[in-house]
Design an enzyme around this catalytic site. Structure first.
Site, short mmCIF file in Angstrom:
data_model
loop_
_atom_site.label_atom_id
_atom_site.label_comp_id
_atom_site.label_asym_id
_atom_site.label_seq_id
_atom_site.Cartn_x
_atom_site.Cartn_y
_atom_site.Cartn_z
N GLU A 68 43.91 40.00 34.38
CA GLU A 68 43.39 41.17 35.00
C GLU A 68 41.48 41.42 33.52
OE1 GLU A 68 42.03 41.22 38.11
OE2 GLU A 68 43.60 40.55 38.39
N ASN A 121 32.03 43.12 43.03
CA ASN A 121 32.49 42.05 43.68
C ASN A 121 31.44 42.14 45.15
OD1 ASN A 121 35.72 41.77 43.34
ND2 ASN A 121 35.54 44.23 43.36
N ASP A 172 32.27 42.35 48.40
CA ASP A 172 31.86 43.31 49.25
C ASP A 172 31.15 44.73 48.87
OD1 ASP A 172 33.66 44.02 47.54
OD2 ASP A 172 35.11 44.20 49.13
N SER A 228 32.25 46.37 46.37
CA SER A 228 33.19 47.26 45.89
C SER A 228 33.38 46.74 43.77
CB SER A 228 34.74 46.87 45.98
OG SER A 228 35.00 45.44 46.04
N ASP A 253 36.59 46.60 40.90
CA ASP A 253 37.87 47.00 40.16
C ASP A 253 38.35 46.79 38.74
OD1 ASP A 253 38.04 44.74 42.31
OD2 ASP A 253 38.22 42.97 41.22
N ASN A 292 41.06 47.71 42.47
CA ASN A 292 39.97 47.84 43.79
C ASN A 292 39.48 49.19 44.71
OD1 ASN A 292 38.37 47.14 46.80
ND2 ASN A 292 37.89 45.35 45.22
#
Ligand SMILES: *[C@@H]1O[C@H](CO)[C@@H](O)[C@H](O)[C@H]1NC(C)=O
Length: 140
Positions: free
Chosen positions: A52, A64, A66, A68, A70, A77
């Site tokens: 990650e 992301n 949408d 958002s 991370d 998120n």
């Protein structure tokens, strides 16, 4: 072991200042253990963090689809789990900044909460890379 203990203490109290920190694999394994992640899942957590965030405390991914973002070691998120506005909020009652801190206490607390609810499959990287192939930490 004394040195390792001192190191963990420094990390726990954020004595590395505001600089980002990149853990080695073994430092990460020991630090996650210190923060209470169970031995039989440690390789899964190490794998997840490596895939990650490359073990970087301040990692922030690509935006992301949408809208958002991370955050941190566990790439948590901000749509559901942390508040981007700078004060604690959302499901983990934490600000996203705290999830990118060198003091990983809050990040681990939030990751445990996500795990309790969804298991490792909450993390795309775990599903993609860690289900059948875990890193060796036996030498740590
Ligand atoms: C969220 O965290 C803050 C401190 O960081 C605390 O004052 C507040 O009570 C917490 N809220 C909830 C709902 O737990």
């Amino acid at each position: 072991m004394k040195l390792a203990g001192l190191f963990l203490t420094l990390v726990a109290f954020g004595s590395f200042g505001t600089e980002a920190y990149t853990f080695s694999r073994c430092e990460l394994a020991r630090t996650l253990r210190y923060h209470g992640l169970p031995e039989n899942k440690l390789r899964d957590w190490v794998c997840l963090v490596e895939k990650e965030s490359s073990r970087r405390t301040d990692a922030i991914g690509m935006q992301n689809s949408d809208g958002s973002w991370d955050h941190g070691l566990f790439q948590i998120n901000d749509r559901y789990w942390c508040n981007r506005a700078g004060w604690p909020g959302k499901e983990c009652n934490v600000s996203c900044d705290q999830l990118r801190s060198n003091d990983i206490t809050e990040a681990v607390r939030c990751a445990k909460k996500i795990f309790a609810r969804h298991g490792f499959s909450a993390w795309v990287a775990w599903r993609s890379y860690c289900q059948y192939n875990l890193p060796d930490i036996s030498y740590c």
